[in-house]
Design a protein around this motif. Structure first.
Motif, short mmCIF file in Angstrom:
data_model
loop_
_atom_site.label_atom_id
_atom_site.label_comp_id
_atom_site.label_asym_id
_atom_site.label_seq_id
_atom_site.Cartn_x
_atom_site.Cartn_y
_atom_site.Cartn_z
N ARG A 111 -12.93 -5.66 -73.01
CA ARG A 111 -12.28 -5.05 -74.18
C ARG A 111 -11.59 -6.07 -75.07
N GLY A 112 -11.70 -7.37 -74.68
CA GLY A 112 -11.11 -8.44 -75.50
C GLY A 112 -9.61 -8.44 -75.51
N GLU A 113 -9.02 -7.94 -74.42
CA GLU A 113 -7.55 -7.88 -74.38
C GLU A 113 -6.94 -9.07 -73.64
N GLY A 114 -7.80 -9.81 -72.94
CA GLY A 114 -7.28 -10.86 -72.07
C GLY A 114 -7.02 -12.17 -72.79
N LYS A 115 -7.43 -12.27 -74.06
CA LYS A 115 -7.29 -13.55 -74.76
C LYS A 115 -5.89 -13.75 -75.32
N GLU A 125 -8.94 -7.69 -60.04
CA GLU A 125 -10.26 -8.05 -60.57
C GLU A 125 -10.76 -6.95 -61.52
N LEU A 126 -10.53 -5.71 -61.13
CA LEU A 126 -10.93 -4.58 -61.99
C LEU A 126 -10.24 -4.68 -63.35
N ILE A 127 -8.94 -4.93 -63.30
CA ILE A 127 -8.15 -5.01 -64.54
C ILE A 127 -8.64 -6.19 -65.40
N LYS A 128 -8.88 -7.31 -64.73
CA LYS A 128 -9.31 -8.52 -65.45
C LYS A 128 -10.64 -8.26 -66.16
N HIS A 129 -11.58 -7.64 -65.43
CA HIS A 129 -12.88 -7.36 -66.03
C HIS A 129 -12.73 -6.42 -67.23
N ALA A 130 -11.88 -5.43 -67.10
CA ALA A 130 -11.67 -4.48 -68.20
C ALA A 130 -11.08 -5.20 -69.41
N GLN A 131 -10.12 -6.09 -69.13
CA GLN A 131 -9.48 -6.83 -70.24
C GLN A 131 -10.48 -7.77 -70.91
N ASP A 132 -11.32 -8.41 -70.09
CA ASP A 132 -12.33 -9.33 -70.63
C ASP A 132 -13.29 -8.59 -71.57
N LYS A 140 -1.89 -7.95 -40.11
CA LYS A 140 -3.27 -7.55 -40.40
C LYS A 140 -3.28 -6.55 -41.57
N GLY A 141 -2.35 -5.61 -41.53
CA GLY A 141 -2.24 -4.62 -42.61
C GLY A 141 -1.94 -5.29 -43.93
N LYS A 142 -1.07 -6.35 -43.88
CA LYS A 142 -0.71 -7.07 -45.11
C LYS A 142 -1.94 -7.76 -45.70
N GLU A 143 -2.81 -8.28 -44.81
CA GLU A 143 -4.03 -8.95 -45.28
C GLU A 143 -4.94 -7.97 -46.02
N TYR A 144 -5.12 -6.78 -45.44
CA TYR A 144 -5.96 -5.76 -46.08
C TYR A 144 -5.34 -5.31 -47.41
N PHE A 145 -4.01 -5.19 -47.39
CA PHE A 145 -3.33 -4.77 -48.61
C PHE A 145 -3.52 -5.82 -49.70
N ALA A 146 -3.42 -7.09 -49.31
CA ALA A 146 -3.60 -8.19 -50.28
C ALA A 146 -5.02 -8.17 -50.85
N MET A 147 -6.00 -7.87 -49.98
CA MET A 147 -7.39 -7.81 -50.46
C MET A 147 -7.57 -6.68 -51.47
N GLU A 148 -6.91 -5.56 -51.21
CA GLU A 148 -7.01 -4.43 -52.13
C GLU A 148 -6.37 -4.78 -53.46
N LEU A 149 -5.22 -5.49 -53.39
CA LEU A 149 -4.55 -5.90 -54.64
C LEU A 149 -5.47 -6.82 -55.44
#
Lengths: 112, 186
Positions: free
Chosen positions: A108-112, A99-106, A85-94
């Motif tokens: 700032r144009g860094e993800g291309k 998602e946060l990183i992806k949005h920031a990269q998108d 159960k803890g692993k599931e919550y940890f995976a959700m947090e990851l």
């Protein structure tokens, strides 16, 4: 995924200390080792005091995100490990962090 | 060499500060009872202290104390819900509560006694003053006792209430912080 779990994942971010406790407990560890490992891993940025760690381990056990390993009754040190159960919550947090990183990269144009 | 010091503190923060001064001078706390601190001179070693109000009892308390021992923190004494903790300075800093919620909870516990003393004094003072219109009416001695003790208790109780409330406010987490940063829930 449970409905309650989904809701929690949508609304809340894990406290940084809880994130590191769950991460480190992917391998069995006792309280003092956890404090040292987390401090070392974060170059002393995240330091968890003994009282705070005791409370966090207690809460996480009540939520069944971690469990105590069977230990020798003569041994005073308790070892802990993350549960499925803890692993599931940890995976959700990851996933949330990714998602946060992806949005920031998108943006700032860094993800291309 | 062992020394005993008798001292009374109303403010736990000041008591902790005083203990840490003693620890800097090489005094290791080995016991506390009824306002009497027992130290052992272990200089040049230096000790750090924290006063904890964990609120645990029975096996949970024992489990918590074992956990602290495991982390290098020793229980030097226990009195009225307060636990006196010590750690040798050379073994690293004595870190007990690091999450903002825990820090705020402990600060509240530390000042709750100010409020409870204040409430009981004000209540008792008001009850005494009320006697001016009842039992003490027409009795000069009872009137004076009610006026003097009733006013003293009411004023002193108000001081405790104001002090307790202002300290609680001072130690409450800043609202701005929680609006911007994720709240630490551990």
């Amino acid at each position: 995924m449970e409905e309650g779990m989904k809701k929690a994942a949508n609304n809340r971010a894990l406290a940084e200390s809880v994130y590191y406790i769950l991460l480190c407990l992917h391998r069995p560890a006792h309280g003092y080792a956890l404090m040292k490992d987390i401090a070392e891993m974060t170059d002393n940025r995240v330091r968890i005091g003994a009282g705070t760690l005791y409370g966090a381990l207690d809460n996480l056990q009540k939520k069944k995100w971690i469990r105590q390993l069977d230990s020798d009754p003569r041994e005073r040190k308790n070892e802990y490990i993350i549960t499925d159960k803890g692993k599931e919550y940890f995976a959700m947090e990851l996933a949330r962090l990714e998602e946060l990183i992806k949005h920031a990269q998108d943006v700032r144009g860094e993800g291309k | 060499m062992k020394t005993r010091v008798k001292k009374t503190f109303l403010d736990i923060n000041k008591e902790e500060e005083w203990l840490n001064q003693q620890g800097e001078n090489g005094l290791m706390l080995i016991g506390y009872n009824h306002g009497e601190y027992e130290f052992e001179d272990v200089s040049p070693a230096k000790y750090q202290y924290k006063i904890d109000i964990p609120g645990f009892s029975g096996s949970k308390k024992k489990d918590y104390f074992d956990f602290l021992e495991e982390s290098g923190i020793s229980v030097a004494g226990e009195y009225g819900g307060r636990v006196y903790l010590r750690k040798n300075r050379s073994h690293g800093p004595l870190e007990l509560y690091t999450g903002s919620v825990d820090i705020s909870k402990q600060a509240k516990k530390r000042y709750t006694h100010f409020l409870s003393v204040g409430i009981s004094q004000v209540t008792f003072g008001v009850v005494l003053l009320a006697q001016l219109f009842g039992y003490a009416k027409g009795n000069p001695t009872a009137t004076w006792i009610s006026v003097i003790f009733g006013s003293m208790l009411t004023v002193s109780g108000m001081v405790f209430l104001v002090k307790g409330a202002s300290r609680l406010k001072k130690h409450a987490p800043a609202k701005e912080k929680t609006r911007i940063w994720e709240e630490q829930r551990s």
